[in-house]
Design a protein around this motif. Structure first.
Motif, PDB file in Angstrom:
ATOM      1  N   LEU A  66     -34.294  64.921  48.447  1.00 25.49           N
ATOM      2  CA  LEU A  66     -33.552  64.047  49.355  1.00 25.49           C
ATOM      3  C   LEU A  66     -32.526  64.839  50.160  1.00 25.49           C
ATOM      4  N   MET A  67     -31.887  65.795  49.503  1.00 26.68           N
ATOM      5  CA  MET A  67     -30.883  66.597  50.200  1.00 26.68           C
ATOM      6  C   MET A  67     -31.533  67.531  51.213  1.00 26.68           C
ATOM      7  N   LEU A  68     -32.734  68.003  50.913  1.00 29.70           N
ATOM      8  CA  LEU A  68     -33.463  68.803  51.901  1.00 29.70           C
ATOM      9  C   LEU A  68     -33.787  67.964  53.134  1.00 29.70           C
ATOM     10  N   ALA A  69     -34.145  66.697  52.909  1.00 23.43           N
ATOM     11  CA  ALA A  69     -34.416  65.798  54.032  1.00 23.43           C
ATOM     12  C   ALA A  69     -33.144  65.560  54.851  1.00 23.43           C
ATOM     13  N   ASN A  70     -32.020  65.398  54.155  1.00 25.36           N
ATOM     14  CA  ASN A  70     -30.738  65.252  54.852  1.00 25.36           C
ATOM     15  C   ASN A  70     -30.408  66.494  55.661  1.00 25.36           C
ATOM     16  N   LEU A  71     -30.664  67.650  55.069  1.00 21.64           N
ATOM     17  CA  LEU A  71     -30.375  68.914  55.746  1.00 21.64           C
ATOM     18  C   LEU A  71     -31.218  69.059  57.010  1.00 21.64           C
ATOM     19  N   TYR A  72     -32.492  68.676  56.911  1.00 18.02           N
ATOM     20  CA  TYR A  72     -33.391  68.768  58.070  1.00 18.02           C
ATOM     21  C   TYR A  72     -32.913  67.865  59.211  1.00 18.02           C
ATOM     22  N   LEU A  73     -32.586  66.610  58.879  1.00 16.40           N
ATOM     23  CA  LEU A  73     -32.145  65.668  59.911  1.00 16.40           C
ATOM     24  C   LEU A  73     -30.784  66.051  60.486  1.00 16.40           C
ATOM     25  N   VAL A  89     -24.546  70.655  54.339  1.00 15.70           N
ATOM     26  CA  VAL A  89     -24.631  72.031  53.839  1.00 15.70           C
ATOM     27  C   VAL A  89     -23.752  72.197  52.598  1.00 15.70           C
ATOM     28  N   LEU A  90     -22.550  71.638  52.646  1.00 16.06           N
ATOM     29  CA  LEU A  90     -21.647  71.700  51.493  1.00 16.06           C
ATOM     30  C   LEU A  90     -22.282  71.040  50.273  1.00 16.06           C
ATOM     31  N   SER A  91     -22.886  69.876  50.469  1.00 18.13           N
ATOM     32  CA  SER A  91     -23.509  69.164  49.356  1.00 18.13           C
ATOM     33  C   SER A  91     -24.683  69.956  48.788  1.00 18.13           C
ATOM     34  N   PHE A  92     -25.435  70.611  49.653  1.00 14.10           N
ATOM     35  CA  PHE A  92     -26.586  71.384  49.187  1.00 14.10           C
ATOM     36  C   PHE A  92     -26.134  72.591  48.363  1.00 14.10           C
ATOM     37  N   VAL A  93     -25.068  73.233  48.796  1.00 17.71           N
ATOM     38  CA  VAL A  93     -24.515  74.358  48.034  1.00 17.71           C
ATOM     39  C   VAL A  93     -24.040  73.891  46.659  1.00 17.71           C
ATOM     40  N   MET A  94     -23.388  72.735  46.624  1.00 14.39           N
ATOM     41  CA  MET A  94     -22.925  72.198  45.342  1.00 14.39           C
ATOM     42  C   MET A  94     -24.086  71.835  44.437  1.00 14.39           C
ATOM     43  N   LEU A  95     -25.177  71.308  45.027  1.00 15.40           N
ATOM     44  CA  LEU A  95     -26.356  70.983  44.228  1.00 15.40           C
ATOM     45  C   LEU A  95     -26.929  72.241  43.584  1.00 15.40           C
ATOM     46  N   LEU A  96     -27.015  73.328  44.349  1.00 18.06           N
ATOM     47  CA  LEU A  96     -27.506  74.585  43.797  1.00 18.06           C
ATOM     48  C   LEU A  96     -26.604  75.067  42.666  1.00 18.06           C
ATOM     49  N   PHE A  97     -25.291  74.899  42.846  1.00 15.60           N
ATOM     50  CA  PHE A  97     -24.337  75.322  41.821  1.00 15.60           C
ATOM     51  C   PHE A  97     -24.506  74.488  40.555  1.00 15.60           C
ATOM     52  N   VAL A  98     -24.708  73.172  40.737  1.00 19.26           N
ATOM     53  CA  VAL A  98     -24.919  72.289  39.583  1.00 19.26           C
ATOM     54  C   VAL A  98     -26.207  72.677  38.863  1.00 19.26           C
ATOM     55  N   MET A 117     -17.980  71.590  33.380  1.00 19.48           N
ATOM     56  CA  MET A 117     -18.003  72.129  34.738  1.00 19.48           C
ATOM     57  C   MET A 117     -19.163  71.542  35.525  1.00 19.48           C
ATOM     58  N   ASP A 118     -20.315  71.440  34.870  1.00 23.33           N
ATOM     59  CA  ASP A 118     -21.501  70.847  35.495  1.00 23.33           C
ATOM     60  C   ASP A 118     -21.199  69.426  35.960  1.00 23.33           C
ATOM     61  N   THR A 119     -20.595  68.626  35.075  1.00 20.06           N
ATOM     62  CA  THR A 119     -20.256  67.240  35.398  1.00 20.06           C
ATOM     63  C   THR A 119     -19.222  67.155  36.519  1.00 20.06           C
ATOM     64  N   SER A 120     -18.252  68.066  36.497  1.00 19.36           N
ATOM     65  CA  SER A 120     -17.184  68.064  37.498  1.00 19.36           C
ATOM     66  C   SER A 120     -17.729  68.319  38.896  1.00 19.36           C
ATOM     67  N   PHE A 121     -18.688  69.240  39.012  1.00 16.96           N
ATOM     68  CA  PHE A 121     -19.280  69.512  40.322  1.00 16.96           C
ATOM     69  C   PHE A 121     -20.250  68.400  40.725  1.00 16.96           C
ATOM     70  N   ALA A 122     -20.864  67.759  39.731  1.00 22.28           N
ATOM     71  CA  ALA A 122     -21.777  66.664  40.034  1.00 22.28           C
ATOM     72  C   ALA A 122     -21.036  65.491  40.667  1.00 22.28           C
ATOM     73  N   ILE A 123     -19.848  65.169  40.155  1.00 18.44           N
ATOM     74  CA  ILE A 123     -19.083  64.064  40.730  1.00 18.44           C
ATOM     75  C   ILE A 123     -18.568  64.430  42.127  1.00 18.44           C
ATOM     76  N   PHE A 126     -21.511  63.849  44.387  1.00 21.51           N
ATOM     77  CA  PHE A 126     -21.620  62.402  44.610  1.00 21.51           C
ATOM     78  C   PHE A 126     -20.599  61.938  45.652  1.00 21.51           C
ATOM     79  N   SER A 127     -19.369  62.387  45.515  1.00 20.72           N
ATOM     80  CA  SER A 127     -18.304  61.982  46.431  1.00 20.72           C
ATOM     81  C   SER A 127     -18.564  62.491  47.847  1.00 20.72           C
ATOM     82  N   THR A 128     -19.124  63.692  47.950  1.00 21.95           N
ATOM     83  CA  THR A 128     -19.436  64.257  49.266  1.00 21.95           C
ATOM     84  C   THR A 128     -20.443  63.389  50.005  1.00 21.95           C
ATOM     85  N   PHE A 129     -21.422  62.861  49.270  1.00 21.54           N
ATOM     86  CA  PHE A 129     -22.407  62.005  49.931  1.00 21.54           C
ATOM     87  C   PHE A 129     -21.855  60.628  50.237  1.00 21.54           C
TER      88      PHE A 129
END
Length: 315
Positions: A66-73, A89-98, A117-123, A126-129
């Motif tokens: 879904l984030m790849l689709a967002n990135l494309y659009l 782009v920020l959200s995609f970087v965070m997803l990779l980090f998670v 840490m995993d949970t902290s970046f996941a939230i 979520f907030s970024t989206f």
């Protein structure tokens, strides 16, 4: 770029948070002993805790697509709204980090602190989206001539931001308490769960009291947001919704403690905290943009507004 895809991605990310909480609650984090495969299989036998962990991984993969689709659009519409591309782009970087943190958790057998840490970046993801959904919704409102800036809404930014920061800090602290077993040590006195981070019951007790104080900060800042909204006569519905979630949060927290940190109540407690974080982020986005995005002006109001603007320009 429309708001529907970011909104769907936001919902999917919320479900991913729920799945992650279930993985922790049922102690299924090591049901798949390797990563990115699961026990050497692309699709492992669906049994026991493997179902929970594998479902979490599949949701992660789905969110990634879904984030790849967002990135494309966002890239296609980058000239129309550069801020949208930056947020994606920020959200995609965070997803990779998670994803990397998730892999470390599996390969290193859940080292203390890394799951939190995993949970902290996941939230944060979520907030970024949530913010992205607000920004793209505002862009759609502008194209439809349904966007009207309001200084009173803009004045809500500071209290909304403080609420969001307080909720995030409390969420991170709560995740650390949960994933380090400090809650079990404090509630049930299970000293066998002590580790190199939570080395004594006193540390667990201190963290729990700090968690309570952080919750009180959320209470006071949310009340400030509510009364500020009533005073300015804007975003009152969102502020009331925040108070409702705020009232439910300590109830679920208390039930979780009374029931010995039961999985279901603990997941509900986490879900409400995530919804509070999302609502605070959305209100802050509305305030930054200066418009109530949940209220659309009808065509008549838009026409009147355009006529008034024309008169001002002629004057």
């Amino acid at each position: 770029m429309g708001y529907r895809l970011p909104f769907v991605t936001t919902i999917a990310t919320f479900l991913l948070l729920i799945a992650g909480a279930l993985v922790v609650g049922f102690d299924a984090g090591l049901a798949c002993s390797d990563w990115p495969l699961c026990n050497g299989h692309i699709i492992p036998p669906m049994e026991g805790k493997i179902i929970i962990e594998y479902t979490h991984r599949m949701l992660s993969t789905g969110v990634g697509f879904l984030m790849l689709a967002n990135l494309y659009l966002a890239w296609r519409k980058r000239k129309e709204s550069p801020i949208v591309l930056k947020l994606v782009v920020l959200s995609f970087v965070m997803l990779l980090f998670v994803a990397v943190l998730g892999g470390i958790n599996v390969l290193k057998k859940l080292p203390p602190g890394f799951t939190a840490m995993d949970t902290s970046f996941a939230i944060l993801l979520f907030s970024t989206f949530v913010v992205l959904t607000g920004v793209t919704l505002a862009n759609v409102r502008k194209k439809q001539n349904e966007f009207r800036e309001d200084r009173q809404v803009r004045s809500m930014f500071k209290p909304a931001l403080i609420v969001a920061i307080a909720i995030y800090a409390d969420y991170v602290l709560g995740a650390f308490i949960k994933h380090s077993d400090a809650g079990q040590v404090w509630v049930n006195g299970k000293t066998s769960l002590l580790n190199n981070i939570i080395s004594t019951p006193a540390i667990a007790t201190t963290l729990m009291y700090i968690h309570v104080l952080a919750t009180l900060l959320i209470v006071f800042s949310s009340l400030w947001l509510f009364f500020y909204a009533r005073l300015r006569k804007v975003l009152k519905g969102q502020a009331i919704a925040m108070l409702i979630l705020l009232a439910l949060q300590p109830v679920t927290g208390f039930v979780t403690i009374v029931t010995g940190l039961a999985v279901v109540t603990n997941v509900i407690h986490m879900a409400i905290a995530a919804l509070m974080m999302a609502l605070a982020a959305f209100i802050a986005t509305e305030a930054k943009l200066g418009a109530n995005l949940l209220h659309t002006n009808d065509k008549k109001s838009s026409a009147v507004s355009s006529k008034e603007q024309s008169i001002v320009n002629l004057g």
